[in-house]
Design a protein around this motif. Structure first.
Motif, PDB file in Angstrom:
ATOM      1  N   PRO A  63       0.981  -1.213   0.105  1.00 12.43           N
ATOM      2  CA  PRO A  63       0.052  -0.048  -0.158  1.00 12.43           C
ATOM      3  C   PRO A  63       0.834   1.234  -0.097  1.00 12.43           C
ATOM      4  O   PRO A  63       0.962   2.239   1.003  1.00 12.43           O
ATOM      5  CB  PRO A  63      -0.790   0.040   1.220  1.00 12.43           C
ATOM      6  N   PHE A  66      -0.596   4.673   1.257  1.00 19.67           N
ATOM      7  CA  PHE A  66      -1.218   5.031   2.702  1.00 19.67           C
ATOM      8  C   PHE A  66      -0.382   6.168   2.879  1.00 19.67           C
ATOM      9  O   PHE A  66       0.992   6.267   3.092  1.00 19.67           O
ATOM     10  CB  PHE A  66      -0.611   3.727   3.424  1.00 19.67           C
ATOM     11  N   GLY A 312      -4.028   1.798  -0.265  1.00 22.20           N
ATOM     12  CA  GLY A 312      -4.102   2.778   0.756  1.00 22.20           C
ATOM     13  C   GLY A 312      -4.986   4.058   0.791  1.00 22.20           C
ATOM     14  O   GLY A 312      -5.203   4.831   1.404  1.00 22.20           O
TER      15      GLY A 312
END
Length: 421
Positions: A63, A66, A312
């Motif tokens: 991710p 994120f 994310g």
């Protein structure tokens, strides 16, 4: 049962309970390996994906988008006071660097970063409390046996030492409560996997031991358990899944009654907890504002869920709605935050909240200018619309309080009358 027979909350815990009741609004985050398959957080169970195959998802979970600062800022902008995130969901995968297992985001993925550490630091920086959702149930761990009502056909062993599994769970909870700063609380889920009837389960969950551990490590940390029954000793708040306290439209609360602890309802912004690319049943801003108000009128918090995408990023539909909710809470939060359920019980037209010498009448579903309410035991001195302080004509009798509204804005999410006594 299998919880503490006696429990006396520490002074810090009682103070945290009051903060929790004042907070009223939190963000729930369901995120993990399952987001990759874009079919909700139960995809491992629903598609009967064997453990060995499901583990391959760790190769793809990276991710890179994120941004904890953006997540926390979004929660704050919406008017939320705390965040509850899945440290470990039913699939057994941990979003932090666990030392008692390598089945976590740091050891098994290319991302190599501790999501919870990053989020905890950002929450402390921006003044948001952080709670951890932790699943009792585990479809991955070999000692989760007997396997319970879910997770059949996943290739798990036909034997195991449940106490060994509980030792593992307590060890992970110890990590979460020692390495991530002050934690608002632990939000348990999955007890119902072993449920037989009422408050009984097939195995001893050792709740007393686990709860004592948590309260020893962080006395102020609040414990809640989404077991759909009355709270056990050692718990500090009671939650209701997809239902207002006392209701059972979801079917989860057949054996649940409203207890004496602080209350919370959790709900989704569409129909799924984890990211589901085909779920377009988005609740409107109006629906969610009214749900927040209804919870406050039921003396409960609203824990509103987002299921971030595997990258994310948070879905733009969620972001837009939360920003709009933030506009409402900024203008009207005084009638929600720090209040308790008002003297008039919830009705079809709306609810009441109360703080100090003020009662807030939240009119959610009423088209007429006159609204007759049950009598209140205080002598009302004044009534006005909260939005612009314009006067509301009222008459107070022994058996009724009658409001004559100057105007009804049918586009308003909530018409609020402020009564002062």
């Amino acid at each position: 049962m299998n919880a503490q027979s006696t429990y006396t909350p520490a002074p810090e815990n009682l103070e945290a309970r009051k903060w929790f009741q004042d907070a009223k609004f939190g963000m729930f985050i369901h995120w993990g390996l399952y987001s990759l398959l874009s079919d909700g957080e139960w995809v491992m169970n629903n598609r009967k994906i064997p453990v060995k195959d499901y583990e391959r998802l760790t190769t793809f979970f990276n991710p890179v988008d994120f941004n904890p600062a953006e997540w926390v800022a979004l929660a704050k902008a919406a008017g939320m006071k705390y965040i509850t995130i899945t440290s470990k969901h039913h699939d057994g995968f941990a979003l932090y660097d666990s030392k008692v297992s390598d089945y976590d985001i740091v050891d098994r993925t290319h991302y190599k970063k501790d999501i919870l550490k990053m989020l905890a630091e950002e929450c402390q920086k921006q003044g948001i409390k952080l709670f951890f959702y932790h699943s009792h149930l585990d479809w991955h761990h070999p000692d989760y046996f007997p396997t319970g009502m879910t997770g059949a056909g996943l290739g798990r062993p036909e034997s195991g030492d449940f106490n060994k599994y509980l030792d593992y769970m307590d060890a992970q909870l110890t990590e979460l409560l020692t390495n991530y700063g002050p934690i608002g609380g632990i939000w348990f889920d999955g007890w119902w996997d072993q449920k037989t009837k009422g408050r009984e389960t097939k195995i001893d969950w050792r709740l007393g031991k686990t709860y004592s551990l948590i309260h020893k490590l962080q006395p102020a940390a609040l414990i809640g358990n989404n077991h759909h029954v009355l709270p056990f000793a050692g718990e500090d708040f009671q939650m209701f899944e997809k239902d207002l306290p006392g209701q059972n439209t979801s079917g989860f609360s057949e054996d649940q009654q409203v207890g004496q602890l602080p209350l919370e309802m959790c709900e989704t912004m569409n129909g799924a907890w984890g990211f589901n690319i085909n779920d377009r049943h988005y609740k409107s801003t109006r629906q969610l504002v009214q749900l927040l108000v209804n919870n406050a009128g039921h003396n409960a918090n609203l824990l509103l869920n987002i299921g971030p995408m595997p990258s994310g990023k948070i879905q733009p539909e969620f972001m837009k709605t939360l920003q709009e909710m933030g506009e409402w809470t900024k203008a009207n939060g005084e009638t929600i935050y720090g209040t308790r359920g008002g003297p008039i019980p919830p009705r079809d037209w709306g609810v009441t909240t109360q703080k100090g010498n003020k009662i807030y009448v939240h009119i959610l579903n009423w088209k007429d200018k006159t609204l007759a309410l049950p009598s209140v035991d205080k002598k009302i001195k004044s009534a006005m619309l909260f939005s612009d302080k314009s006067k509301v004509v009222f008459s107070q009798k022994a058996d009724a309080l009658i409001l004559t509204l100057p105007k009804i804005d049918e586009n308003a999410h909530d018409t609020i009358v402020e009564l002062e006594w």
